[in-house]
Design a protein around this motif. Structure first.
Motif, mmCIF file in Angstrom:
data_model
loop_
_atom_site.group_PDB
_atom_site.id
_atom_site.type_symbol
_atom_site.label_atom_id
_atom_site.label_comp_id
_atom_site.label_asym_id
_atom_site.label_seq_id
_atom_site.Cartn_x
_atom_site.Cartn_y
_atom_site.Cartn_z
ATOM 1 N N TYR A 181 0.792 -1.075 0.196
ATOM 2 C CA TYR A 181 -0.021 0.448 -0.238
ATOM 3 C C TYR A 181 0.540 1.034 -0.106
ATOM 4 O O TYR A 181 1.097 2.334 -0.808
ATOM 5 C CB TYR A 181 -0.536 -0.141 1.124
ATOM 6 C CG TYR A 181 -1.968 0.743 0.767
ATOM 7 C CD1 TYR A 181 -3.796 0.928 0.401
ATOM 8 C CD2 TYR A 181 -1.686 2.228 1.586
ATOM 9 C CE1 TYR A 181 -3.780 2.080 0.662
ATOM 10 C CE2 TYR A 181 -2.679 3.351 1.294
ATOM 11 C CZ TYR A 181 -3.550 3.129 0.867
ATOM 12 O OH TYR A 181 -4.970 4.101 0.674
ATOM 13 N N ARG A 182 1.726 1.021 0.850
ATOM 14 C CA ARG A 182 2.821 2.183 0.671
ATOM 15 C C ARG A 182 3.689 2.707 -0.891
ATOM 16 O O ARG A 182 4.182 3.546 -1.201
ATOM 17 C CB ARG A 182 3.289 2.228 1.916
ATOM 18 C CG ARG A 182 3.432 2.590 3.542
ATOM 19 C CD ARG A 182 4.743 2.754 3.996
ATOM 20 N NE ARG A 182 4.655 4.189 4.228
ATOM 21 C CZ ARG A 182 5.626 4.211 5.015
ATOM 22 N NH1 ARG A 182 6.484 3.666 6.279
ATOM 23 N NH2 ARG A 182 6.687 5.589 5.129
ATOM 24 N N ALA A 201 -0.903 3.841 5.596
ATOM 25 C CA ALA A 201 -1.066 2.355 5.096
ATOM 26 C C ALA A 201 -1.480 1.294 6.033
ATOM 27 O O ALA A 201 -2.576 0.026 5.724
ATOM 28 C CB ALA A 201 0.745 1.976 4.695
ATOM 29 N N ILE A 202 -1.293 1.605 7.498
ATOM 30 C CA ILE A 202 -1.575 0.401 8.103
ATOM 31 C C ILE A 202 -3.280 0.151 8.343
ATOM 32 O O ILE A 202 -4.044 0.410 8.226
ATOM 33 C CB ILE A 202 -1.394 1.222 9.969
ATOM 34 C CG1 ILE A 202 0.172 0.509 9.953
ATOM 35 C CG2 ILE A 202 -1.944 0.802 11.103
ATOM 36 C CD1 ILE A 202 0.592 0.436 10.969
ATOM 37 N N GLU A 203 -3.699 1.942 8.471
ATOM 38 C CA GLU A 203 -5.284 2.023 8.340
ATOM 39 C C GLU A 203 -6.071 1.662 7.223
ATOM 40 O O GLU A 203 -7.484 0.725 7.291
ATOM 41 C CB GLU A 203 -5.437 3.740 8.615
ATOM 42 C CG GLU A 203 -5.326 4.565 10.837
ATOM 43 C CD GLU A 203 -5.692 5.931 9.722
ATOM 44 O OE1 GLU A 203 -5.898 6.271 8.829
ATOM 45 O OE2 GLU A 203 -5.069 5.952 11.213
ATOM 46 N N LYS A 204 -5.208 1.989 6.028
ATOM 47 C CA LYS A 204 -6.416 1.560 4.436
ATOM 48 C C LYS A 204 -5.501 -0.206 4.545
ATOM 49 O O LYS A 204 -6.689 -0.564 3.500
ATOM 50 C CB LYS A 204 -5.086 2.640 3.805
ATOM 51 C CG LYS A 204 -6.013 4.558 4.032
ATOM 52 C CD LYS A 204 -7.400 4.681 3.980
ATOM 53 C CE LYS A 204 -7.204 6.269 4.265
ATOM 54 N NZ LYS A 204 -8.745 6.382 4.088
ATOM 55 N N GLY A 205 -4.345 -0.216 4.889
ATOM 56 C CA GLY A 205 -4.092 -1.235 4.955
ATOM 57 C C GLY A 205 -4.924 -2.788 4.963
ATOM 58 O O GLY A 205 -5.082 -3.697 4.744
ATOM 59 N N PRO A 217 -7.472 -2.647 14.170
ATOM 60 C CA PRO A 217 -7.088 -3.603 13.410
ATOM 61 C C PRO A 217 -6.027 -4.632 13.954
ATOM 62 O O PRO A 217 -6.640 -5.666 14.271
ATOM 63 C CB PRO A 217 -6.232 -3.807 11.573
ATOM 64 C CG PRO A 217 -5.796 -1.903 11.706
ATOM 65 C CD PRO A 217 -7.475 -1.773 12.860
ATOM 66 N N ASN A 218 -5.630 -4.032 14.804
ATOM 67 C CA ASN A 218 -4.340 -4.395 16.241
ATOM 68 C C ASN A 218 -5.132 -5.894 16.846
ATOM 69 O O ASN A 218 -4.879 -6.574 17.655
ATOM 70 C CB ASN A 218 -3.152 -4.407 16.324
ATOM 71 C CG ASN A 218 -2.451 -3.644 15.626
ATOM 72 O OD1 ASN A 218 -1.766 -4.506 14.612
ATOM 73 N ND2 ASN A 218 -2.169 -2.563 15.469
#
Length: 118
Positions: free
Chosen positions: A39-40, A50-54, A73-74
């Protein structure tokens, strides 16, 4: 079907996934590092974005399975019923692990014959 029980980390009652549901969700979590890197590269964005969207698809799968919209997500890693013990006969919260002998909430002792499914 998921079971709504107390989550020690989130400190709220939340749907915990069955093993069948976990088998559906886990592939969306296990390749997270590659998914975030990809994603990045594609979007030239920050790690946080990237963490939020990926990881959005993992959050969407969890919502589809449980009806609850998780935003972290975690947190999905510990919303799995099998990692907790049976419900405490005193306060109704789950024992923190399947091996726990005392309740982390009220300190009640686990009954010797108490299995996870009781």
């Amino acid at each position: 079907m998921s079971e709504i029980i107390y989550c020690w980390r989130c400190r709220i009652d939340i749907p915990m996934l069955t093993e069948a549901e976990w088998a559906t969700l886990s592939p969306h979590l296990t390749d997270t590092v590659e998914r975030i890197k990809s994603y990045r590269r594609q979007h030239d964005c920050s790690l946080q974005e990237a963490i939020e969207k990926g990881l959005g698809d993992a959050l969407n799968v969890y919502e589809r399975l449980t009806g609850f919209r998780e935003t972290n997500p975690n947190a999905l890693w510990h919303h799995r019923r099998s990692i907790y013990g049976p419900l405490c006969p005193s306060c109704g919260k789950p024992f923190r692990t399947p091996q726990a002998r005392f309740c982390g909430m009220c300190n009640a002792e686990r009954l010797p014959d108490q299995s996870r499914d009781e």
